[in-house]
Enzyme design. Structure first.
Site, PDB file in Angstrom:
ATOM      1  CE  LYS A  54      -3.957  -2.169   2.213  1.00 52.92           C
ATOM      2  NZ  LYS A  54      -4.772  -1.823   3.290  1.00 52.92           N
TER       3      LYS A  54
ATOM      4  CE1 TYR B 298      -9.523  -2.813   0.358  1.00 56.13           C
ATOM      5  CE2 TYR B 298      -8.482  -1.055  -1.110  1.00 56.13           C
ATOM      6  CZ  TYR B 298      -8.484  -1.949  -0.122  1.00 56.13           C
ATOM      7  OH  TYR B 298      -7.172  -2.345   0.515  1.00 56.13           O
TER       8      TYR B 298
ATOM      9  CG  PHE C  96     -13.019   1.993   7.006  1.00 58.62           C
ATOM     10  CD1 PHE C  96     -12.687   1.322   5.889  1.00 58.62           C
ATOM     11  CD2 PHE C  96     -13.908   1.246   8.192  1.00 58.62           C
ATOM     12  CE1 PHE C  96     -12.738   0.110   5.645  1.00 58.62           C
ATOM     13  CE2 PHE C  96     -13.949  -0.364   7.883  1.00 58.62           C
ATOM     14  CZ  PHE C  96     -13.611  -0.824   6.626  1.00 58.62           C
TER      15      PHE C  96
ATOM     16  NE  ARG D 260      -6.462 -12.047   5.078  1.00 55.17           N
ATOM     17  CZ  ARG D 260      -6.862 -10.836   5.173  1.00 55.17           C
ATOM     18  NH1 ARG D 260      -7.009  -9.853   4.075  1.00 55.17           N
ATOM     19  NH2 ARG D 260      -7.598 -10.243   6.219  1.00 55.17           N
TER      20      ARG D 260
ATOM     21  CB  THR E 298      -7.438  -5.677  10.082  1.00 59.20           C
ATOM     22  OG1 THR E 298      -7.963  -6.535   9.261  1.00 59.20           O
ATOM     23  CG2 THR E 298      -7.647  -4.215   8.982  1.00 59.20           C
TER      24      THR E 298
ATOM     25  NE  ARG F  11      -2.676  -5.650   7.103  1.00 60.73           N
ATOM     26  CZ  ARG F  11      -3.895  -6.181   6.837  1.00 60.73           C
ATOM     27  NH1 ARG F  11      -4.379  -6.990   7.657  1.00 60.73           N
ATOM     28  NH2 ARG F  11      -4.323  -5.508   5.416  1.00 60.73           N
TER      29      ARG F  11
ATOM     30  CG  ASN G 135      -3.510  -2.301   6.944  1.00 59.46           C
ATOM     31  OD1 ASN G 135      -3.412  -1.946   5.647  1.00 59.46           O
ATOM     32  ND2 ASN G 135      -4.721  -2.983   7.272  1.00 59.46           N
TER      33      ASN G 135
ATOM     34  CG  HIS H 183      -5.227  -5.944  -0.384  1.00 57.18           C
ATOM     35  ND1 HIS H 183      -6.783  -5.999   0.231  1.00 57.18           N
ATOM     36  CD2 HIS H 183      -5.454  -7.018  -1.438  1.00 57.18           C
ATOM     37  CE1 HIS H 183      -7.316  -6.664  -0.384  1.00 57.18           C
ATOM     38  NE2 HIS H 183      -6.566  -7.454  -1.491  1.00 57.18           N
TER      39      HIS H 183
ATOM     40  CD  GLU I 131      -8.643  -8.965  -3.614  1.00 54.88           C
ATOM     41  OE1 GLU I 131      -9.389  -8.314  -2.725  1.00 54.88           O
ATOM     42  OE2 GLU I 131      -7.684  -9.506  -3.251  1.00 54.88           O
TER      43      GLU I 131
HETATM   44  P1  GDP Z   1      -8.051  -6.558   5.776  1.00 51.84           P
HETATM   45  O1  GDP Z   1      -8.963  -7.848   4.830  1.00 51.84           O
HETATM   46  O2  GDP Z   1      -7.448  -7.033   6.996  1.00 51.84           O
HETATM   47  O3  GDP Z   1      -7.306  -5.824   4.875  1.00 51.84           O
HETATM   48  O4  GDP Z   1      -9.471  -5.816   6.244  1.00 51.84           O
HETATM   49  P2  GDP Z   1     -10.718  -5.312   5.475  1.00 51.84           P
HETATM   50  O5  GDP Z   1     -11.234  -6.000   4.567  1.00 51.84           O
HETATM   51  O6  GDP Z   1     -11.734  -5.384   6.913  1.00 51.84           O
HETATM   52  O7  GDP Z   1     -10.356  -3.711   5.445  1.00 51.84           O
HETATM   53  C1  GDP Z   1      -9.822  -3.458   4.239  1.00 51.84           C
HETATM   54  C2  GDP Z   1      -8.965  -2.211   4.566  1.00 51.84           C
HETATM   55  O8  GDP Z   1      -9.771  -1.076   5.085  1.00 51.84           O
HETATM   56  C3  GDP Z   1      -7.960  -2.616   5.827  1.00 51.84           C
HETATM   57  O9  GDP Z   1      -6.883  -3.080   5.296  1.00 51.84           O
HETATM   58  C4  GDP Z   1      -7.420  -1.179   6.193  1.00 51.84           C
HETATM   59  O10 GDP Z   1      -6.867  -0.217   5.228  1.00 51.84           O
HETATM   60  C5  GDP Z   1      -9.022  -0.329   6.068  1.00 51.84           C
HETATM   61  N1  GDP Z   1      -9.694  -0.405   7.398  1.00 51.84           N
HETATM   62  C6  GDP Z   1     -10.291  -1.707   7.927  1.00 51.84           C
HETATM   63  N2  GDP Z   1     -11.033  -1.558   9.009  1.00 51.84           N
HETATM   64  C7  GDP Z   1     -10.654   0.144   9.330  1.00 51.84           C
HETATM   65  C8  GDP Z   1     -11.313   0.827  10.181  1.00 51.84           C
HETATM   66  O11 GDP Z   1     -12.031   0.456  11.314  1.00 51.84           O
HETATM   67  N3  GDP Z   1     -10.825   2.351  10.055  1.00 51.84           N
HETATM   68  C9  GDP Z   1      -9.926   2.821   8.692  1.00 51.84           C
HETATM   69  N4  GDP Z   1      -9.801   4.049   9.108  1.00 51.84           N
HETATM   70  N5  GDP Z   1      -9.749   1.948   7.983  1.00 51.84           N
HETATM   71  C10 GDP Z   1     -10.167   0.549   8.189  1.00 51.84           C
END
Ligand code: GDP
Length: 139
Positions: free
Chosen positions: A10, A50, A58, A86, A92, A103, A113, A116, A127
């Site tokens: 990222k 996304y 968010f 993963r 996350t 991470r 973080n 992805h 994807e």
């Molecule tokens: P991942 O699969 O671990 O990447 O998590 P998710 O699919 O739930 O979320 C996608 C991305 O959104 C994450 O990698 C973060 O960059 C962002 N994100 C997830 N949860 C939050 C949150 O609670 N707040 C904010 N600001 N960003 C978030």
């Protein structure tokens, strides 16, 4: 099972010059790099990527972050690549990620973080072709 997964380094991690360390870790952990490119995503590309999160609070912030600088898009291949990646990524929220995960090492917040990774075979099937055509999987 031999699988492919999409990894994205990222914009936060690219900016901090962690791309090389992350790619080296992928190879050390037995992943084969099948395809790789650095891209500045458009807003539309980030929104489409996304789209499953479009109702989340968010979403706008996440899209703004993902277009804030170039990303490195990578197709990784290995036995159990999806779950394996993963696990290598960690939680996350970097503060909750297991030590030595990407991470934990390179992320700074739940949003910024560092990496992805596709979270299921179905997600990977969406994807990988989102960013790569089959003729680009040269590695
Ligand atoms: P991942 O699969 O671990 O990447 O998590 P998710 O699919 O739930 O979320 C996608 C991305 O959104 C994450 O990698 C973060 O960059 C962002 N994100 C997830 N949860 C939050 C949150 O609670 N707040 C904010 N600001 N960003 C978030």
């Amino acid at each position: 099972m031999l699988e492919q997964t999409l990894a994205i380094i990222k914009p936060d991690a690219v900016r901090k010059k962690f791309s090389g360390a992350i790619l080296a870790r992928y190879e050390k952990e037995g992943f084969r790099i099948r395809a790789i490119k650095m891209r500045a995503l458009s807003k539309g590309e980030a929104e489409g990527f996304y789209a499953v999160h479009r109702e989340r609070p968010f979403f706008a912030s996440l899209v703004a972050f993902m277009v804030s600088g170039p990303v490195v898009l990578v197709v990784l291949e290995r036995e159990d690549a999806i779950l394996g990646h993963r696990q290598l990524m960690g939680a996350t929220d970097p503060s909750k990620a297991v030590k030595e995960t990407l991470r934990a090492l390179y992320g700074e917040s739940i949003e910024f973080n560092a990496v992805h990774g596709s979270d299921s075979a179905e997600t990977a099937r969406f994807e990988i072709p989102y960013f790569f055509s089959t003729v680009e999987l040269v590695g």
